[in-house]
Scaffold this active site. Sequence first.
Site, PDB file in Angstrom:
ATOM      1  N   HIS A   1       0.765  -1.269   0.026  1.00 15.07           N
ATOM      2  CA  HIS A   1      -0.008  -0.065   0.081  1.00 15.07           C
ATOM      3  C   HIS A   1       0.825   1.407  -0.093  1.00 15.07           C
ATOM      4  CE1 HIS A   1       0.910  -0.273   4.209  1.00 15.07           C
ATOM      5  NE2 HIS A   1       0.515   0.927   4.377  1.00 15.07           N
TER       6      HIS A   1
HETATM    7  N1  UDP Z   1      -3.821  -5.768   8.850  1.00 15.92           N
HETATM    8  C1  UDP Z   1      -4.970  -6.403   9.017  1.00 15.92           C
HETATM    9  N2  UDP Z   1      -5.676  -6.681   7.750  1.00 15.92           N
HETATM   10  C2  UDP Z   1      -5.047  -6.537   6.671  1.00 15.92           C
HETATM   11  C3  UDP Z   1      -3.650  -6.076   6.495  1.00 15.92           C
HETATM   12  C4  UDP Z   1      -2.954  -5.645   7.660  1.00 15.92           C
HETATM   13  O1  UDP Z   1      -5.476  -6.651  10.010  1.00 15.92           O
HETATM   14  O2  UDP Z   1      -5.852  -6.995   5.568  1.00 15.92           O
HETATM   15  C5  UDP Z   1      -2.859  -5.467  10.074  1.00 15.92           C
HETATM   16  C6  UDP Z   1      -1.468  -5.817  10.314  1.00 15.92           C
HETATM   17  O3  UDP Z   1      -1.778  -7.080  10.947  1.00 15.92           O
HETATM   18  C7  UDP Z   1      -1.016  -4.726  11.024  1.00 15.92           C
HETATM   19  C8  UDP Z   1      -1.636  -3.377  10.561  1.00 15.92           C
HETATM   20  O4  UDP Z   1      -2.878  -3.780   9.909  1.00 15.92           O
HETATM   21  O5  UDP Z   1      -1.059  -5.081  12.311  1.00 15.92           O
HETATM   22  C9  UDP Z   1      -0.623  -2.987   9.533  1.00 15.92           C
HETATM   23  O6  UDP Z   1      -1.317  -1.945   8.969  1.00 15.92           O
HETATM   24  P1  UDP Z   1      -0.757  -1.342   7.507  1.00 15.92           P
HETATM   25  O7  UDP Z   1       0.105  -2.156   6.627  1.00 15.92           O
HETATM   26  O8  UDP Z   1      -1.783  -0.511   7.013  1.00 15.92           O
HETATM   27  O9  UDP Z   1       0.261  -0.029   8.455  1.00 15.92           O
HETATM   28  P2  UDP Z   1       1.516   0.062   8.538  1.00 15.92           P
HETATM   29  O10 UDP Z   1       2.151  -0.868   9.477  1.00 15.92           O
HETATM   30  O11 UDP Z   1       2.231  -0.143   7.295  1.00 15.92           O
HETATM   31  O12 UDP Z   1       2.053   1.547   9.248  1.00 15.92           O
END
Ligand code: UDP
Length: 362
Positions: A209
């Site tokens: 993303h």
């Molecule tokens: N996550 C979720 N479902 C999904 C994708 C991600 O529950 O389909 C959770 C994942 O386990 C993690 C969090 O969302 O805990 C991460 O979100 P994201 O990748 O949007 O943010 P980042 O960590 O890159 O800031």
Amino acid sequence: MRITIVAGARPNFIKIAPIIKAIEKKQNEGAGISYRLVHTGQHYDKNLSDTFFEELNIPHPNANLEVKSGSQSVQTAAIMIAFEQELLQNPCELVLVVGDVNSTMACAIVAKKLNIKVTHVEAGIRSGDMTMPEEINRIVTDSITDYYFTTSTWAGQNLLKYGAEPSTIHFVGNVMIDTLHQNLDRISAPVFWKEFGLENGNYIILTLHRPANVDEEKSLINLLEGIDSMVGNKKIIFPIHPRTKAILGETNLQLKNILFVEPQGYLNFMYLIKNSFAVITDSGGISEETTVLGIPCFTMRNNTERPETQTIGTNTLVGTSIENLEKFFSAFLQNGPRKAGIPELWDGKASERIIDILLSKK
Ligand code: UDP
């Protein structure tokens, strides 16, 4: 002590859940602490927001600022305008922000300008990459934070370099991992588990993303086609983020292994991760969860603000080109997973440490 807790986006919801539980535990023990939960509305899709409140038993927010999408500046400004009104109408002694999204930075600035103390959970992490909006959010937030809570001693050293007072930095562990510990016995297979013929270790999880990977349609398609043909006959489950979905639009992709699904709720997603063969992602949070679950993780970025996932955990930084990913992935197929451990204090108790420390500051 009255605390206003801010949450705006999916990873925030996962981080505030155990903090709220720790506050409620202290309240039941008679401690003088209360909270008000403010949802900024930065993420508003059911799949990215409501589902997490329901599954993680997060109380309904006391206020929803409903800022929704917008450019970086439009969104940041909208959050600031609405959050200033919120704080003027509902005064508190402390504003607690988590992570590195626009809501984190915007609400920290508003609080500080109203002379309210700011606490930042997951402070001090740095990618060194100023093209990431999150890096700017981290630096600005940490420059005006009163109490820092960190996931590593390295994050604490970064804060010292930026001039933070040592007594304000508290290495407490990782609240995202608190949530993982608190929910591991509740995770469950998604509805498509049988339909797709998924079994422990016979599939890969893919999430993408970040603007660097998804904002250019041609290179995103090139990446997806490359990943599709790289994994032999393993299935690839791809919970597609709304941002990525919007870029692909109606494009008709000929992919034999990648199966597109909606963004998953936390309990289904953790089940998918825990039972996967490997994960390919550009997420930061997922590289922490795979580290604790011992699942090999290939991060499609040139840098990470969470280096312990690489030095201690299961994460491998592979850059953003398909060629690099293929190189690292085929080495993994040949040599198997490398030995990995769990970073210090990632033990499920970070939130309790945070609340104990905040109560001692009264
Ligand atoms: N996550 C979720 N479902 C999904 C994708 C991600 O529950 O389909 C959770 C994942 O386990 C993690 C969090 O969302 O805990 C991460 O979100 P994201 O990748 O949007 O943010 P980042 O960590 O890159 O800031």
